[in-house]
Design a protein around this motif. Structure first.
Motif, PDB file in Angstrom:
ATOM      1  N   ASP A 247       2.814 -23.818 -29.218  1.00  0.00           N
ATOM      2  CA  ASP A 247       2.532 -25.117 -28.201  1.00  0.00           C
ATOM      3  C   ASP A 247       2.210 -24.640 -26.759  1.00  0.00           C
ATOM      4  O   ASP A 247       2.946 -25.271 -26.218  1.00  0.00           O
ATOM      5  N   VAL A 248       1.702 -23.606 -26.718  1.00  0.00           N
ATOM      6  CA  VAL A 248       1.323 -23.153 -25.344  1.00  0.00           C
ATOM      7  C   VAL A 248      -0.295 -23.093 -25.092  1.00  0.00           C
ATOM      8  O   VAL A 248      -1.040 -23.366 -26.091  1.00  0.00           O
ATOM      9  N   LYS A 249      -0.664 -22.727 -24.219  1.00  0.00           N
ATOM     10  CA  LYS A 249      -2.138 -22.989 -23.750  1.00  0.00           C
ATOM     11  C   LYS A 249      -2.718 -21.423 -23.872  1.00  0.00           C
ATOM     12  O   LYS A 249      -2.165 -20.463 -23.334  1.00  0.00           O
ATOM     13  N   ALA A 250      -3.778 -21.434 -24.671  1.00  0.00           N
ATOM     14  CA  ALA A 250      -4.676 -20.145 -24.846  1.00  0.00           C
ATOM     15  C   ALA A 250      -5.774 -20.041 -23.741  1.00  0.00           C
ATOM     16  O   ALA A 250      -6.513 -21.009 -23.797  1.00  0.00           O
ATOM     17  N   VAL A 251      -5.985 -19.057 -22.899  1.00  0.00           N
ATOM     18  CA  VAL A 251      -7.015 -18.997 -22.035  1.00  0.00           C
ATOM     19  C   VAL A 251      -7.821 -17.511 -22.163  1.00  0.00           C
ATOM     20  O   VAL A 251      -7.396 -16.816 -23.174  1.00  0.00           O
ATOM     21  N   SER A 252      -8.830 -17.416 -21.687  1.00  0.00           N
ATOM     22  CA  SER A 252      -9.376 -16.149 -21.512  1.00  0.00           C
ATOM     23  C   SER A 252      -8.445 -15.125 -20.676  1.00  0.00           C
ATOM     24  O   SER A 252      -7.743 -15.602 -19.877  1.00  0.00           O
ATOM     25  N   MET A 253      -8.862 -13.888 -20.792  1.00  0.00           N
ATOM     26  CA  MET A 253      -8.324 -12.785 -19.833  1.00  0.00           C
ATOM     27  C   MET A 253      -8.416 -13.174 -18.470  1.00  0.00           C
ATOM     28  O   MET A 253      -7.524 -12.949 -17.820  1.00  0.00           O
ATOM     29  N   ASP A 254      -9.709 -13.339 -18.067  1.00  0.00           N
ATOM     30  CA  ASP A 254      -9.995 -13.301 -16.726  1.00  0.00           C
ATOM     31  C   ASP A 254      -9.251 -14.546 -16.222  1.00  0.00           C
ATOM     32  O   ASP A 254      -8.699 -14.392 -15.018  1.00  0.00           O
ATOM     33  N   ALA A 255      -9.250 -15.742 -16.812  1.00  0.00           N
ATOM     34  CA  ALA A 255      -8.522 -16.922 -16.364  1.00  0.00           C
ATOM     35  C   ALA A 255      -7.038 -16.710 -16.122  1.00  0.00           C
ATOM     36  O   ALA A 255      -6.322 -17.128 -15.275  1.00  0.00           O
ATOM     37  N   LEU A 256      -6.427 -16.068 -17.134  1.00  0.00           N
ATOM     38  CA  LEU A 256      -5.167 -15.633 -16.936  1.00  0.00           C
ATOM     39  C   LEU A 256      -4.583 -15.109 -15.661  1.00  0.00           C
ATOM     40  O   LEU A 256      -3.579 -15.238 -14.869  1.00  0.00           O
ATOM     41  N   PHE A 257      -5.528 -13.748 -15.486  1.00  0.00           N
ATOM     42  CA  PHE A 257      -4.908 -13.110 -14.365  1.00  0.00           C
ATOM     43  C   PHE A 257      -5.140 -13.515 -12.875  1.00  0.00           C
ATOM     44  O   PHE A 257      -4.663 -13.250 -12.078  1.00  0.00           O
ATOM     45  N   VAL A 258      -6.165 -14.765 -13.009  1.00  0.00           N
ATOM     46  CA  VAL A 258      -6.262 -15.402 -11.497  1.00  0.00           C
ATOM     47  C   VAL A 258      -5.410 -16.854 -11.327  1.00  0.00           C
ATOM     48  O   VAL A 258      -5.521 -17.308 -10.445  1.00  0.00           O
ATOM     49  N   ASP A 259      -4.759 -16.934 -12.487  1.00  0.00           N
ATOM     50  CA  ASP A 259      -4.099 -18.310 -12.323  1.00  0.00           C
ATOM     51  C   ASP A 259      -2.826 -18.162 -11.473  1.00  0.00           C
ATOM     52  O   ASP A 259      -2.067 -17.564 -11.257  1.00  0.00           O
ATOM     53  N   PRO A 260      -3.101 -18.890 -10.399  1.00  0.00           N
ATOM     54  CA  PRO A 260      -2.086 -18.889  -9.384  1.00  0.00           C
ATOM     55  C   PRO A 260      -0.506 -19.315  -9.795  1.00  0.00           C
ATOM     56  O   PRO A 260       0.247 -19.068  -8.879  1.00  0.00           O
ATOM     57  N   GLU A 261      -0.466 -20.138 -10.702  1.00  0.00           N
ATOM     58  CA  GLU A 261       0.848 -20.541 -11.245  1.00  0.00           C
ATOM     59  C   GLU A 261       1.648 -19.479 -12.126  1.00  0.00           C
ATOM     60  O   GLU A 261       2.868 -19.633 -12.505  1.00  0.00           O
ATOM     61  N   ILE A 262       0.955 -18.420 -12.299  1.00  0.00           N
ATOM     62  CA  ILE A 262       1.585 -17.283 -12.943  1.00  0.00           C
ATOM     63  C   ILE A 262       1.895 -16.136 -12.086  1.00  0.00           C
ATOM     64  O   ILE A 262       1.298 -15.642 -11.200  1.00  0.00           O
ATOM     65  N   GLU A 263       3.305 -15.815 -12.095  1.00  0.00           N
ATOM     66  CA  GLU A 263       3.862 -14.875 -11.269  1.00  0.00           C
ATOM     67  C   GLU A 263       4.092 -13.601 -11.701  1.00  0.00           C
ATOM     68  O   GLU A 263       3.886 -12.437 -11.336  1.00  0.00           O
ATOM     69  N   ILE A 264       4.476 -13.595 -13.231  1.00  0.00           N
ATOM     70  CA  ILE A 264       4.523 -12.440 -14.195  1.00  0.00           C
ATOM     71  C   ILE A 264       3.805 -12.299 -15.321  1.00  0.00           C
ATOM     72  O   ILE A 264       3.384 -13.441 -16.005  1.00  0.00           O
ATOM     73  N   ILE A 265       3.342 -11.143 -15.559  1.00  0.00           N
ATOM     74  CA  ILE A 265       2.343 -10.876 -16.628  1.00  0.00           C
ATOM     75  C   ILE A 265       2.999 -10.102 -17.644  1.00  0.00           C
ATOM     76  O   ILE A 265       3.694  -9.088 -17.346  1.00  0.00           O
ATOM     77  N   LEU A 266       3.292 -10.789 -18.601  1.00  0.00           N
ATOM     78  CA  LEU A 266       3.899  -9.980 -19.813  1.00  0.00           C
ATOM     79  C   LEU A 266       3.131  -9.469 -20.828  1.00  0.00           C
ATOM     80  O   LEU A 266       2.359 -10.135 -21.427  1.00  0.00           O
ATOM     81  N   ASN A 267       3.122  -8.111 -20.879  1.00  0.00           N
ATOM     82  CA  ASN A 267       2.049  -7.301 -21.223  1.00  0.00           C
ATOM     83  C   ASN A 267       2.509  -6.737 -22.719  1.00  0.00           C
ATOM     84  O   ASN A 267       3.397  -5.962 -22.834  1.00  0.00           O
ATOM     85  N   LEU A 268       1.947  -7.286 -23.701  1.00  0.00           N
ATOM     86  CA  LEU A 268       2.366  -7.173 -25.172  1.00  0.00           C
ATOM     87  C   LEU A 268       1.143  -6.211 -25.769  1.00  0.00           C
ATOM     88  O   LEU A 268       1.089  -6.502 -27.152  1.00  0.00           O
ATOM     89  N   THR A 269       0.398  -5.822 -25.039  1.00  0.00           N
ATOM     90  CA  THR A 269      -0.695  -4.793 -25.786  1.00  0.00           C
ATOM     91  C   THR A 269      -0.197  -3.807 -26.573  1.00  0.00           C
ATOM     92  O   THR A 269       1.288  -3.294 -26.299  1.00  0.00           O
ATOM     93  N   ILE A 270      -1.050  -2.933 -27.085  1.00  0.00           N
ATOM     94  CA  ILE A 270      -0.645  -1.728 -27.873  1.00  0.00           C
ATOM     95  C   ILE A 270      -0.366  -0.657 -26.581  1.00  0.00           C
ATOM     96  O   ILE A 270      -0.778  -0.810 -25.555  1.00  0.00           O
ATOM     97  N   PRO A 271       0.464   0.370 -27.061  1.00  0.00           N
ATOM     98  CA  PRO A 271       0.846   1.224 -25.960  1.00  0.00           C
ATOM     99  C   PRO A 271      -0.240   2.041 -24.948  1.00  0.00           C
ATOM    100  O   PRO A 271      -0.155   2.047 -23.712  1.00  0.00           O
ATOM    101  N   LYS A 272      -1.363   2.289 -25.485  1.00  0.00           N
ATOM    102  CA  LYS A 272      -2.260   3.024 -25.013  1.00  0.00           C
ATOM    103  C   LYS A 272      -2.806   2.160 -23.651  1.00  0.00           C
ATOM    104  O   LYS A 272      -3.657   2.608 -22.932  1.00  0.00           O
ATOM    105  N   ALA A 273      -2.513   0.729 -23.932  1.00  0.00           N
ATOM    106  CA  ALA A 273      -3.453  -0.319 -23.021  1.00  0.00           C
ATOM    107  C   ALA A 273      -2.394  -0.649 -21.872  1.00  0.00           C
ATOM    108  O   ALA A 273      -2.732  -1.522 -21.278  1.00  0.00           O
ATOM    109  N   HIS A 274      -1.043  -0.401 -22.107  1.00  0.00           N
ATOM    110  CA  HIS A 274      -0.102  -0.913 -21.096  1.00  0.00           C
ATOM    111  C   HIS A 274      -0.525  -0.482 -19.491  1.00  0.00           C
ATOM    112  O   HIS A 274      -0.076  -1.381 -18.745  1.00  0.00           O
ATOM    113  N   VAL A 275      -0.646   0.586 -19.314  1.00  0.00           N
ATOM    114  CA  VAL A 275      -0.986   1.107 -18.004  1.00  0.00           C
ATOM    115  C   VAL A 275      -2.105   0.259 -17.404  1.00  0.00           C
ATOM    116  O   VAL A 275      -2.239  -0.367 -16.301  1.00  0.00           O
ATOM    117  N   ASP A 276      -3.192   0.342 -18.197  1.00  0.00           N
ATOM    118  CA  ASP A 276      -4.530  -0.269 -17.807  1.00  0.00           C
ATOM    119  C   ASP A 276      -4.228  -1.870 -17.595  1.00  0.00           C
ATOM    120  O   ASP A 276      -4.791  -2.440 -16.311  1.00  0.00           O
TER     121      ASP A 276
END
Length: 366
Positions: free
Chosen positions: A49-78
């Protein structure tokens, strides 16, 4: 209590555990989720029961302070760098990165913009491991002498629906499971000073036996059996083995040896488990866990601690310096194996402060 807006990137297997646990930490306000596969994001969003958005929308959302990065290991730094560039703090699933140099770039970039990096594992904040930490801190072991750390299994292709990434760059038992063990050892003993190791890859392919891809053959690109020695700054010497090649073993996950007692620490991939203590001249005794967060899967506690720390202006425990130190230590095993040399660890790190009280109600022990 001020809630902190969280945006989740990557909706694979582990995301369900994070979303379930996050509901128990009121400071965490899950604002949106996103994935390169929109269908995966929509499915997980509907489940929790949460909202799904595009990657671009998530990164520019002013109400988001922390990105929780649960991608695969080789994408963690990017993904982490993209969060930093967007002016967000970032908390990553382990490991921090697959190469120490790239992980250091992330930490340096965040520091340059006065942003925070956090990283799993946060299991060392679990009740069993904090009880073990208390025993060490109170001096019951005497002078730290050494220990052992073992994780050995036949490989994750037995159960994981998509196990190929475990055998690609960034995979293998050390980068996959080593973070739990080495992070907990740093929690107990402090920073690592030197590493010596041997890393082997005795099979070039693996056969998947999990249901959906049973019989499929996948290539192996990383060492699958790693053994060696950690020498800590306090002089303690710990033998360690991480393997995807072993049918089974009888070693306990972690033993810590001191001049006055020996401590058995349960599986550092879990928050609870039985702590045992043998005092010199005595008998083995179970130690009652006297800290919270020992009775379930609390993945998100490190993120919650980070959110509280941002609001309170204090250091968070599962922090980037700790994760970078652990990454350097893990990389050192293969470096030592190739060179035949002992590798000196360069990253400074401070043991995280013990977690003395529950943070469910917004209060956090210092």
């Amino acid at each position: 209590m001020r809630k902190v807006g969280i945006g989740i990137v990557g909706l694979g297997n582990i995301s369900a555990a994070y979303l379930k646990a996050a509901a128990g930490f009121p400071v965490l306000d899950i604002r949106a989720v996103a994935d390169l596969n929109p269908a995966a994001a929509q499915a997980r969003a509907a489940e929790f029961d949460v909202k799904a958005v595009s990657m671009d929308a998530l990164f520019v959302d002013p109400e988001i302070e922390i990105i929780l990065n649960l991608t695969i290991p080789k994408a963690h730094v990017d993904v982490g760098m993209r969060a930093i560039e967007a002016g967000k703090h970032v908390y990553s699933e382990k490991p921090l990165g697959i190469v120490f140099a790239e992980g250091k770039k992330l930490i340096d970039a965040a520091r340059g913009r006065n942003l925070r990096v956090g990283s799993a594992p946060d299991t060392f904040l679990g009740g069993a491991h904090q009880t073990a930490r208390r025993i060490v801190d109170e001096g019951e072991l005497g002078q730290a002498i050494g220990g052992t750390a073992y994780f050995m299994c036949p490989g994750h292709e037995r159960w994981h629906p998509n196990p190929a990434f475990y055998y690609e760059a960034g995979g293998g038992p050390m980068l996959d499971m080593g973070p739990y063990y080495i992070t907990d050892l740093v929690n107990l003993l402090g920073p690592v000073a030197r590493v010596s190791g041997i890393a082997t890859m005795l099979r070039n392919t693996r056969t998947i036996t999990s249901r959906d891809r049973n019989g499929e053959i996948i290539p192996v690109h990383v060492p699958t059996h790693v053994s060696g020695t950690l020498v800590f700054a306090n002089g303690a010497v710990v033998q360690i083995s991480m393997s995807f090649d072993v049918a089974g073993h009888k070693h306990v996950p972690l033993e810590i040896y001191g001049t006055e007692a020996t401590l058995i620490v349960p599986d550092p991939n879990n928050f609870g488990g039985q702590v045992e203590l043998l005092k010199k001249g005595g008998e083995w005794a179970n130690v009652e866990t006297d800290q919270p967060y020992a009775d379930g899967n609390y993945r998100s506690i490190g993120l919650a601690d980070m959110a509280h720390a941002i609001a309170e202006g204090r250091p968070h425990r599962a922090n980037g310096d700790l994760a970078l130190h652990v990454l350097e230590v893990m990389e050192a095993f293969e470096t030592s194996s190739r060179s035949g040399q002992v590798v000196e660890i360069t990253t400074p790190v401070t043991r995280p402060a013990p977690l003395a009280t529950s943070i469910v109600d917004g209060k956090l022990g210092r």
